[in-house]
Scaffold this motif. Structure first.
Motif, PDB file in Angstrom:
ATOM      1  N   ASP A  59     -13.841   4.124   1.290  1.00 16.55           N
ATOM      2  CA  ASP A  59     -12.494   4.100   0.720  1.00 16.55           C
ATOM      3  C   ASP A  59     -12.278   2.730   0.078  1.00 16.55           C
ATOM      4  N   ASP A  60     -13.241   2.309  -0.732  1.00 16.99           N
ATOM      5  CA  ASP A  60     -13.192   0.995  -1.380  1.00 16.99           C
ATOM      6  C   ASP A  60     -12.224   1.037  -2.553  1.00 16.99           C
ATOM      7  N   ARG A  61     -11.429  -0.014  -2.698  1.00  8.29           N
ATOM      8  CA  ARG A  61     -10.441  -0.021  -3.766  1.00  8.29           C
ATOM      9  C   ARG A  61     -10.542  -1.246  -4.675  1.00  8.29           C
ATOM     10  N   ASP A  62     -11.339  -2.251  -4.313  1.00  8.64           N
ATOM     11  CA  ASP A  62     -11.293  -3.498  -5.084  1.00  8.64           C
ATOM     12  C   ASP A  62     -12.629  -3.889  -5.723  1.00  8.64           C
ATOM     13  N   GLY A  63     -13.619  -3.003  -5.674  1.00  7.59           N
ATOM     14  CA  GLY A  63     -14.885  -3.290  -6.348  1.00  7.59           C
ATOM     15  C   GLY A  63     -15.788  -4.260  -5.629  1.00  7.59           C
ATOM     16  N   SER A  64     -15.506  -4.591  -4.374  1.00  5.86           N
ATOM     17  CA  SER A  64     -16.324  -5.575  -3.665  1.00  5.86           C
ATOM     18  C   SER A  64     -17.601  -4.995  -3.067  1.00  5.86           C
ATOM     19  N   TYR A  65     -17.663  -3.672  -2.949  1.00 10.99           N
ATOM     20  CA  TYR A  65     -18.858  -3.033  -2.382  1.00 10.99           C
ATOM     21  C   TYR A  65     -20.036  -3.144  -3.341  1.00 10.99           C
ATOM     22  N   ASP A 119      -5.709  -1.686   6.531  1.00  5.04           N
ATOM     23  CA  ASP A 119      -5.221  -0.482   5.870  1.00  5.04           C
ATOM     24  C   ASP A 119      -3.950  -0.724   5.064  1.00  5.04           C
ATOM     25  N   SER A 120      -3.294  -1.847   5.290  1.00  2.00           N
ATOM     26  CA  SER A 120      -2.089  -2.136   4.508  1.00  2.00           C
ATOM     27  C   SER A 120      -2.421  -2.610   3.098  1.00  2.00           C
ATOM     28  N   THR A 121      -3.521  -3.361   2.955  1.00  2.00           N
ATOM     29  CA  THR A 121      -3.918  -3.857   1.631  1.00  2.00           C
ATOM     30  C   THR A 121      -5.055  -3.058   1.014  1.00  2.00           C
ATOM     31  N   ARG A 122      -5.814  -2.326   1.850  1.00  2.37           N
ATOM     32  CA  ARG A 122      -7.015  -1.612   1.405  1.00  2.37           C
ATOM     33  C   ARG A 122      -7.995  -2.533   0.699  1.00  2.37           C
ATOM     34  N   ALA A 123      -8.030  -3.775   1.111  1.00  2.00           N
ATOM     35  CA  ALA A 123      -8.940  -4.744   0.495  1.00  2.00           C
ATOM     36  C   ALA A 123     -10.290  -4.712   1.193  1.00  2.00           C
ATOM     37  N   GLY A 124     -11.323  -5.089   0.440  1.00  2.00           N
ATOM     38  CA  GLY A 124     -12.646  -5.256   1.019  1.00  2.00           C
ATOM     39  C   GLY A 124     -13.436  -3.972   1.126  1.00  2.00           C
ATOM     40  N   ILE A 125     -14.552  -4.062   1.830  1.00  2.00           N
ATOM     41  CA  ILE A 125     -15.469  -2.935   2.005  1.00  2.00           C
ATOM     42  C   ILE A 125     -14.956  -2.060   3.142  1.00  2.00           C
ATOM     43  N   ARG A 126     -14.752  -0.786   2.833  1.00  4.23           N
ATOM     44  CA  ARG A 126     -14.113   0.127   3.782  1.00  4.23           C
ATOM     45  C   ARG A 126     -14.993   1.367   3.930  1.00  4.23           C
ATOM     46  N   THR A 127     -15.981   1.281   4.804  1.00  5.02           N
ATOM     47  CA  THR A 127     -16.916   2.377   5.008  1.00  5.02           C
ATOM     48  C   THR A 127     -16.322   3.409   5.952  1.00  5.02           C
ATOM     49  N   ASP A 128     -16.339   4.678   5.532  1.00  6.37           N
ATOM     50  CA  ASP A 128     -15.877   5.778   6.376  1.00  6.37           C
ATOM     51  C   ASP A 128     -17.017   6.390   7.183  1.00  6.37           C
ATOM     52  N   ALA A 129     -18.220   6.408   6.605  1.00  8.01           N
ATOM     53  CA  ALA A 129     -19.379   7.000   7.291  1.00  8.01           C
ATOM     54  C   ALA A 129     -20.641   6.380   6.733  1.00  8.01           C
TER      55      ALA A 129
END
Length: 364
Positions: free
Chosen positions: A339-345, A51-61
């Motif tokens: 909550d993806d921020r870097d386009g990796s998803y 959560d500090s970098t918000r990197a990578g795939i971040r699925t909420d649900a």
């Protein structure tokens, strides 16, 4: 009736009954996903979060519905099953569904000029409702986000000089092409549709129309849709639904606009949503626009954008990884909040892994 025919008859009845499962207040549960294919899906969708970098795939649900039954459901805190999640641009497809109910009431035609319902569009009288639904208004709009905020029309509309009346801000833009000729993705086009809906259904019905026309018939009890200062729903961005409730929209679309015994959306409206815009000029790996939905269709020589999913797959997509996928041929509805921020998803990767998990097999 012979024993063999009786058995066939029972199998047919079983398949039909399964295909006609509808959610009540809650979704009924189907066979749970398990095994190596589920592990592969979860390893991709729910990798450890930073959560500090918000990197990578971040699925909420992540929800998987097949034949109207819930097969899989998982959340990542703080999102829960009861959280109305910001859908971002999935809101655009929700507005298309709301408009579909009004269309079924005979209140407008796709060929109608938007000016008929929204006089502020006076300097662009040729733009039709279909043009807006195809994101083909011809207005000179820049859909740039965090990476280019100074030239972004959508940032100005949502947060600065256009935020109090988003449709009027969009209507003030000059044209760069004839309406209906060129696709240019535009959150402004979606908010013009929302402003037009106000006149289409009338101001007294408008404030409650998404609930009365769409959400309540589907059993959606906890939806929020923000409006701007003019009282117009922000159709581009600001609808909030739980993952379970968004899945109801997917099931409605998977079944050609029917909910139980009621044809809530006309079949020809759903067909329009799922038909590629003929003016679209394809480029590699890009999803194809339909009527405010995104299609997994080959277009003008370009391959399917999601090759590991069937060609009839279509989706509502939103910023930072929000997605509602519908695969009618496989009776599948998939909701993914993120909550993806870097386009990796990757849409294609998730669709492949979900389909493998449902089938219970591993593929290279």
């Amino acid at each position: 009736m012979s024993k063999g025919l009786s058995l066939c008859f029972l199998v047919v009845l079983s398949v039909c009954a399964r295909a006609e499962t509808w959610p009540g207040e809650q979704w009924s549960s189907g066979p749970s996903l398990s095994g190596p294919t589920l592990q592969a899906l979860e390893a991709y969708a729910f990798a450890p979060r930073n959560d500090s970098t918000r990197a990578g795939i971040r699925t909420d649900a992540l929800l998987v519905i097949r034949d109207g039954q819930l097969l899989y459901e998982r959340y990542c805190a703080p999102t829960t099953a009861d959280t109305p999640h910001l859908t971002w641009s999935i809101s655009k497809s929700l507005m298309a569904a709301v408009l579909g109910v009004a269309y079924g009431e005979g209140l407008f035609k796709l060929s109608d000029p938007v000016l008929k319902f929204y006089p502020a569009l006076g300097k662009h009288p040729a733009i039709s409702m279909a043009d807006l639904l195809h994101w083909a208004s011809g207005l000179d709009w820049q859909e740039d986000y965090e990476y280019a905020p100074l030239k972004s029309s959508v940032v100005a509309m949502l947060y600065t000089r256009g935020h109090s009346n988003m449709a009027a801000f969009t209507a003030s833009h000059d044209a760069y092409a004839e309406p209906g000729q060129v696709f240019r993705y535009s959150s402004g086009d979606s908010n013009l549709l929302s402003a037009a809906l106000k006149a289409i259904v009338g101001p007294t019905r408008y404030a409650d129309y998404p609930w009365n026309a769409l959400f309540e018939p589907l059993g959606i009890r906890d939806a929020t849709w923000e409006a701007d200062a003019s009282g117009t729903f922000v159709a581009s961005s600001y609808a909030y639904l739980t993952a379970r409730d968004l899945a109801r929209i997917g099931l409605l679309m998977a079944r050609d606009g029917r909910w139980g015994e009621r044809q809530l959306l006309p079949k020809d409206w759903v067909a329009f949503n799922r038909e590629p815009f003929t003016g679209y000029k394809a480029h590699q790996d890009a999803t194809v626009p339909g009527g405010h939905w995104w299609l997994n269709r080959a277009a003008n020589g370009a391959a399917q954008p999601w090759p590991d999913a069937p060609a009839d797959t279509f989706a509502a997509l939103g910023h930072w990884g929000q997605a509602l996928y519908v695969i009618p041929s496989e009776n599948l509805v998939i909701v993914r909040y993120g909550d993806d921020r870097d386009g990796s998803y990757s849409h294609n990767t998730l669709l492949r892994l979900v389909r493998q998990a449902v089938a219970g097999r591993v593929q290279p």
